[in-house]
Scaffold this motif. Structure first.
Motif, PDB file in Angstrom:
ATOM      1  N   VAL A   2      91.686  34.073 -57.351  1.00 33.91           N
ATOM      2  CA  VAL A   2      90.942  33.539 -56.359  1.00 33.91           C
ATOM      3  C   VAL A   2      90.892  33.992 -54.978  1.00 33.91           C
ATOM      4  CG1 VAL A   2      90.993  31.105 -57.299  1.00 33.91           C
ATOM      5  CG2 VAL A   2      92.781  32.162 -55.887  1.00 33.91           C
TER       6      VAL A   2
ATOM      7  N   CYS B 131      88.026  37.173 -52.316  1.00 34.98           N
ATOM      8  CA  CYS B 131      86.866  37.043 -51.270  1.00 34.98           C
ATOM      9  C   CYS B 131      87.447  37.607 -50.099  1.00 34.98           C
ATOM     10  CB  CYS B 131      86.746  35.551 -50.945  1.00 34.98           C
ATOM     11  SG  CYS B 131      85.763  35.173 -52.108  1.00 34.98           S
TER      12      CYS B 131
ATOM     13  N   ARG C 293      74.548  49.008 -49.978  1.00 34.31           N
ATOM     14  CA  ARG C 293      74.450  47.941 -48.936  1.00 34.31           C
ATOM     15  C   ARG C 293      75.733  47.044 -48.704  1.00 34.31           C
ATOM     16  NH1 ARG C 293      74.280  42.514 -49.763  1.00 34.31           N
ATOM     17  NH2 ARG C 293      73.520  41.262 -48.140  1.00 34.31           N
TER      18      ARG C 293
ATOM     19  N   GLU D 175      68.699  36.392 -50.696  1.00 37.30           N
ATOM     20  CA  GLU D 175      68.660  35.149 -51.399  1.00 37.30           C
ATOM     21  C   GLU D 175      67.120  34.716 -51.571  1.00 37.30           C
ATOM     22  OE1 GLU D 175      71.067  31.794 -49.546  1.00 37.30           O
ATOM     23  OE2 GLU D 175      71.505  33.557 -48.169  1.00 37.30           O
TER      24      GLU D 175
ATOM     25  N   LYS E 215      79.030  30.293 -42.042  1.00 34.90           N
ATOM     26  CA  LYS E 215      78.368  31.388 -41.271  1.00 34.90           C
ATOM     27  C   LYS E 215      77.276  30.507 -40.441  1.00 34.90           C
ATOM     28  CE  LYS E 215      76.756  35.679 -41.262  1.00 34.90           C
ATOM     29  NZ  LYS E 215      76.116  36.895 -42.010  1.00 34.90           N
TER      30      LYS E 215
ATOM     31  N   THR F  85      83.001  33.008 -61.309  1.00 32.94           N
ATOM     32  CA  THR F  85      83.518  34.301 -60.704  1.00 32.94           C
ATOM     33  C   THR F  85      82.052  34.895 -60.301  1.00 32.94           C
ATOM     34  OG1 THR F  85      84.044  35.213 -62.737  1.00 32.94           O
ATOM     35  CG2 THR F  85      85.672  34.587 -61.100  1.00 32.94           C
TER      36      THR F  85
ATOM     37  N   TYR G 196      80.893  35.729 -56.565  1.00 35.79           N
ATOM     38  CA  TYR G 196      80.649  37.262 -56.158  1.00 35.79           C
ATOM     39  C   TYR G 196      79.205  37.291 -55.373  1.00 35.79           C
ATOM     40  CZ  TYR G 196      79.302  42.096 -56.498  1.00 35.79           C
ATOM     41  OH  TYR G 196      79.070  43.229 -56.313  1.00 35.79           O
ATOM     42  N   GLU G 197      78.156  36.518 -55.976  1.00 37.81           N
ATOM     43  CA  GLU G 197      77.116  36.677 -55.526  1.00 37.81           C
ATOM     44  C   GLU G 197      76.893  35.919 -54.142  1.00 37.81           C
ATOM     45  OE1 GLU G 197      73.859  34.846 -57.885  1.00 37.81           O
ATOM     46  OE2 GLU G 197      72.996  36.739 -58.241  1.00 37.81           O
TER      47      GLU G 197
ATOM     48  N   ALA H  11      79.237  35.702 -51.880  1.00 40.20           N
ATOM     49  CA  ALA H  11      80.400  36.473 -50.861  1.00 40.20           C
ATOM     50  C   ALA H  11      79.374  37.746 -50.623  1.00 40.20           C
ATOM     51  CB  ALA H  11      81.578  36.613 -51.380  1.00 40.20           C
ATOM     52  N   VAL H  12      79.554  38.455 -51.804  1.00 36.87           N
ATOM     53  CA  VAL H  12      78.860  39.900 -51.624  1.00 36.87           C
ATOM     54  C   VAL H  12      77.488  39.985 -51.232  1.00 36.87           C
ATOM     55  CG1 VAL H  12      79.093  42.197 -52.476  1.00 36.87           C
ATOM     56  CG2 VAL H  12      80.922  40.858 -52.912  1.00 36.87           C
ATOM     57  N   LYS H  13      76.763  39.465 -52.019  1.00 41.43           N
ATOM     58  CA  LYS H  13      75.362  39.527 -51.820  1.00 41.43           C
ATOM     59  C   LYS H  13      74.468  38.537 -50.703  1.00 41.43           C
ATOM     60  CE  LYS H  13      71.688  40.345 -55.279  1.00 41.43           C
ATOM     61  NZ  LYS H  13      71.129  39.976 -56.600  1.00 41.43           N
ATOM     62  N   PHE H  14      75.020  37.682 -50.627  1.00 40.23           N
ATOM     63  CA  PHE H  14      74.488  36.663 -49.661  1.00 40.23           C
ATOM     64  C   PHE H  14      75.356  36.685 -48.337  1.00 40.23           C
ATOM     65  CE2 PHE H  14      72.712  33.954 -53.292  1.00 40.23           C
ATOM     66  CZ  PHE H  14      71.939  35.050 -53.832  1.00 40.23           C
TER      67      PHE H  14
ATOM     68  N   LYS I 109      77.652  34.595 -47.754  1.00 40.51           N
ATOM     69  CA  LYS I 109      78.081  33.286 -47.424  1.00 40.51           C
ATOM     70  C   LYS I 109      79.433  33.108 -48.002  1.00 40.51           C
ATOM     71  CE  LYS I 109      74.682  30.330 -48.327  1.00 40.51           C
ATOM     72  NZ  LYS I 109      73.507  29.950 -49.124  1.00 40.51           N
ATOM     73  N   TYR I 110      80.566  33.460 -46.895  1.00 38.91           N
ATOM     74  CA  TYR I 110      81.860  33.333 -47.707  1.00 38.91           C
ATOM     75  C   TYR I 110      82.506  31.832 -47.760  1.00 38.91           C
ATOM     76  CZ  TYR I 110      82.117  38.222 -46.928  1.00 38.91           C
ATOM     77  OH  TYR I 110      82.075  39.722 -47.186  1.00 38.91           O
TER      78      TYR I 110
ATOM     79  N   ALA J 287      81.446  30.667 -51.333  1.00 35.95           N
ATOM     80  CA  ALA J 287      82.031  31.459 -52.169  1.00 35.95           C
ATOM     81  C   ALA J 287      83.575  31.262 -52.287  1.00 35.95           C
ATOM     82  CB  ALA J 287      82.015  33.058 -52.053  1.00 35.95           C
ATOM     83  N   SER J 288      84.354  30.699 -51.041  1.00 33.34           N
ATOM     84  CA  SER J 288      85.674  30.484 -51.204  1.00 33.34           C
ATOM     85  C   SER J 288      85.749  29.140 -51.599  1.00 33.34           C
ATOM     86  CB  SER J 288      85.966  30.460 -49.568  1.00 33.34           C
ATOM     87  OG  SER J 288      85.817  31.600 -49.055  1.00 33.34           O
TER      88      SER J 288
ATOM     89  N   SER K 126      85.683  29.451 -55.229  1.00 29.88           N
ATOM     90  CA  SER K 126      87.200  30.269 -55.818  1.00 29.88           C
ATOM     91  C   SER K 126      88.264  29.207 -55.744  1.00 29.88           C
ATOM     92  CB  SER K 126      87.363  31.469 -54.884  1.00 29.88           C
ATOM     93  OG  SER K 126      86.416  32.185 -54.865  1.00 29.88           O
TER      94      SER K 126
END
Lengths: 434, 323
Positions: A21, A24, A90, A398, B58, B271, B275-276, B278-281, B283-284, B287-288, B291
């Motif tokens: 977990v 992140c 990116r 998105e 965010k 997961t 990942y999507e 956090a890493v792509k968007f 938006k932690y 994502a958290s 998790s």
């Protein structure tokens, strides 16, 4: 020994639980607001810089950098190569910006990232007067702008082309299709005598390529995905006609079912194996499909044309890259000069000759010597001049993911194109509201 | 008598022992501290940071004049968690939770059966046993991401599987749908059944031969021997192996990601969507939250498994029996 093993495994378990977990990263806590007016602050600082780009497949970048370094001994540029995959690139650019590192100076950004990087203030606004923008293809310059301000300089471009089997069309006495109806007709005439030949494919796997192909279909039917005003508008008859070209194509078999697993390379393999009559693809396929070493069954048998549309030639989606300057870098004046150097006519010509990357310097497309070497340049210029950029929105990732979801399900037949567009419109409104 | 004079010394021995113990305790603490510090840094801090992030989002307001994004993050309380359970994002999360769970239940069940069979084969003495053992372990040695790519190649539209099946219309394994889920289960089984096999083999090797001889003398059938002797005796090892596989599969990421690709409803696990986000968007927060949920889910499953089935993960059983 067994007990020890168990204890070890127990410890491993605890670690595994935790690591599962904690993958992140932490988010950026924000940088002070850099006062951004309409005239960008002067970019200052002369000295060494770094040039950060996705993996250089051409091998020509180092030559260009060496040439710059020879004439600018006090402003040495070093090349930093990132992975080939655009998402991975990116990710590294974003991380560099979030840690406000000065390791990256000049960034080679995909056109779709402009809005995100500009809005987050990760890249500098650039002075338009410093660059020969009027010599570049106007559509490509648009991709580097956000809220009418320049955040990058386009240095290579990309536009979709319709690859077609010239040998088969000639034999049937047909000219390349300019509309979807003509494309369907051509398939109807040629396929019966060529068993195993599929009609049409593009990039229909669930990834960025699907967004590209969907936008093209919508634009080619006279619709828009996200309008000039930044508002989405996909719940329209035009957009439905565009999506239906793809959805009905799969239903009728005009688009082979397997094409729903195609990215660029899977489609290229199918075209080169002679399995496709028409293929929507980027210019890079031209050289590979022309190879005479036996890897391509269609060398000398194909040609390119502009993409077809609903009532006439369609509009491609614009690809390509812009060079930008990192907000957190030192020596920004050197960075601007370096970009000026790379975007110049001589460098773009050399780059085209060595790498066959589509330049942004308009005059190169009309140069007879180059056209002879790269016959697709004529069609490519038309394609790029008419091309539409993808939605210039901050939450591009998105937006693109939502588009992929809707289109993928519609093409898979799990939702009707009407419902798909309706719910997509709702999602896009949510994502683009200010 | 000297007993009266000797009375006081009776309590006196403990103090030196205590102080010696305290001294040893201090020394132990000093010796353990560096390790604990490192653990706090690489384990405790990330976990706590993830918990904190799960309550933040965010800012994403855009200045209508300049188009610039607001900076910083806001405290949103439980919003990330409620979003996860209801609403649009909720569908995606519940779907991922279902996939994660179904992968775990189905894949691990198949793996247990195959793994035990493999162990029984590996355990038998026959010519070429070393070769068989090595061969069975090869999949376990292949990095999962690489295995995912290899399987993608096998499952592609014109790949080996479709050539072998030779159907009228080839199955498009990597497109969204039940077939993609099956493909992941197959690849995961191929990859990790040997892991169970290996652990069970270790368990088999400590079973004394005399037990089997006794069973033979009593005329037990091979089937009966397996159920009455092999399985009960190998159970402690097997349970640990199964627990490990369950925890591993709950965190499954590489196979769905590389074999099928992200964004497919049939195979997205928690997961993958974390990942999507956090890493792509970027938006932690959500994502958290995902998790943290997974963390608790894994912890609960592990706890229940240990309590219900008595998996002896920490090797404490022997000590308890001794009491």
């Amino acid at each position: 020994m067994v007990t020890q093993g168990r204890v070890l495994r127990g410890a491993a378990l605890a670690a595994a639980l935790v690591l599962g977990v904690s993958a992140c990263g932490s988010s950026d806590s924000g940088s002070p607001d850099g006062g951004a007016g309409n005239t960008p602050a002067a970019l200052e600082g002369v000295g060494p810089i770094s040039f950060v780009t996705g993996k250089d497949l051409s091998g020509n970048l180092q030559n260009q950098i060496d040439e710059w370094n020879k004439s600018h001994p006090d402003q040495q540029a070093t090349l930093i190569e990132l992975p080939e995959d655009a998402d991975a690139q990116r990710q590294q650019f974003v991380q560099n910006a979030q840690t406000q590192s000065d390791a990256y100076t000049v960034l080679n950004l995909d056109v779709i990232w402009t809005a995100e990087f500009a809005a987050n203030q990760w890249v500098e606004q650039l002075p338009e007067s410093e660059f020969p923008l009027d010599k570049l293809l106007p559509t490509t310059v648009e991709t580097a702008k956000y809220f009418d301000k320049l955040y990058g300089v386009p240095v290579d471009s990309d536009g979709g082309l319709l690859y077609y089997r010239k040998d088969l069309l000639d034999a049937a006495g047909l000219t390349p299709p300019t509309t979807w109806a003509e494309l369907t007709d051509a398939c109807g005439k040629i396929q019966p005598t060529n068993p195993g030949l599929q009609c049409y494919a593009g990039q229909f796997e669930k990834y960025e390529g699907l967004t590209v192909n969907f936008s093209e279909a919508v634009n080619s039917a006279g619709g828009v995905v996200v309008g000039e005003d930044g508002k989405p508008n996909v719940n329209t008859p035009e957009a439905k006609k565009g999506l239906d070209f793809l959805v009905e194509g799969v239903k009728s078999g005009q688009i082979p079912a397997a094409a729903r697993t195609y990215k660029e390379e899977e489609g290229r393999r199918a075209f080169q194996a002679g399995e496709l009559l028409f293929h929507r693809q980027w210019p890079y396929q031209y050289a590979k499909a022309s190879a005479t070493d036996g890897s391509s069954q269609v060398a000398g048998k194909f040609a390119v044309a502009p993409l077809p549309g609903l009532d006439g030639p369609g509009a491609s989606t614009l690809g390509g890259h812009n060079y930008a300057v990192s907000k957190f870098a030192k020596n920004k004046k050197s960075a601007v000069d370096f970009i000026k150097f790379l975007v110049g006519e001589d460098q773009q010509r050399a780059n085209l000759e060595k790498t066959s990357k589509a330049p942004t310097w308009a005059a190169l497309y009309d140069d007879p010597a180059l056209v002879e070497k790269f016959p697709y340049l004529v069609e490519l210029k038309k394609s790029i001049e008419k091309a539409e950029k993808r939605p210039a929105v901050v939450k591009y990732q998105e937006v693109s993911t939502a588009i992929q979801s809707a289109v993928y399900d519609a093409m898979g037949g799990t939702t009707s194109s009407e419902d798909a567009l309706k719910s997509l419109q709702g999602k896009l409104e949510e994502l683009t509201k200010q | 008598m000297s007993t009266t004079t000797e009375a006081p010394p009776t309590p006196s021995p403990p103090p030196p022992r205590q102080s010696r113990r305290a001294g040893a305790g201090r020394l132990a603490a000093a010796l353990v501290t560096p390790t604990m510090l490192v653990l706090a840094l690489v384990v405790a801090y990330p976990v706590l940071a993830a918990f904190r992030l799960a309550f933040y989002q965010k800012k994403d307001g855009i200045d209508p004049e300049t188009g610039l994004l607001e900076q910083g993050e806001t405290f949103v309380g439980l919003e990330n968690f409620t979003d996860m359970l209801v609403g649009d994002a909720g569908d995606r999360f519940r779907n991922a939770l279902f996939n994660t769970t179904s992968f775990t239940v189905v894949a691990v069940s198949i793996e247990v059966v195959l793994g035990v069979l493999m162990a029984l084969v590996m355990h038998r003495a026959f010519k070429g046993r070393a070769l068989v053992r090595a061969a069975i372990l090869v999949p376990w040695a292949v990095p999962t991401a690489i295995a995912g790519l290899l399987w993608r190649w096998i499952f592609q539209a014109d790949g080996v599987v479709n050539k072998v099946l030779d159907l009228e219309t080839p199955i498009l394994w990597t497109t969204d749908g039940f077939q993609a889920w099956v493909a992941v289960v197959i690849a995961d089984t191929w990859k990790t059944a040997p892991f169970i096999g290996l652990l069970v083999l270790a368990g088999l090797q400590v079973i004394s031969n005399e037990v089997y001889e006794a069973a033979k003398l009593d005329g037990a059938s091979p089937w009966k021997t397996f159920w009455a002797i092999t399985l009960p005796l190998v159970k402690p090892t097997l349970l640990v192996a199964v627990l490990f596989r369950i925890l591993d599969t709950l965190r499954m990421f590489d196979l769905p990601f590389t074999l099928i690709g992200p964004g497919k409803d049939a195979t997205d696990t928690i997961t993958v969507i974390a990942y999507e986000e956090a890493v792509k968007f970027g938006k932690y927060g959500p994502a958290s939250a995902y998790s943290v949920f997974l963390f608790l889910y894994v912890a609960v499953v592990a706890f229940v498994f240990v309590k219900l089935l008595g998996a002896d993960v920490l090797g404490t059983r022997a000590g308890k029996k001794g009491r």
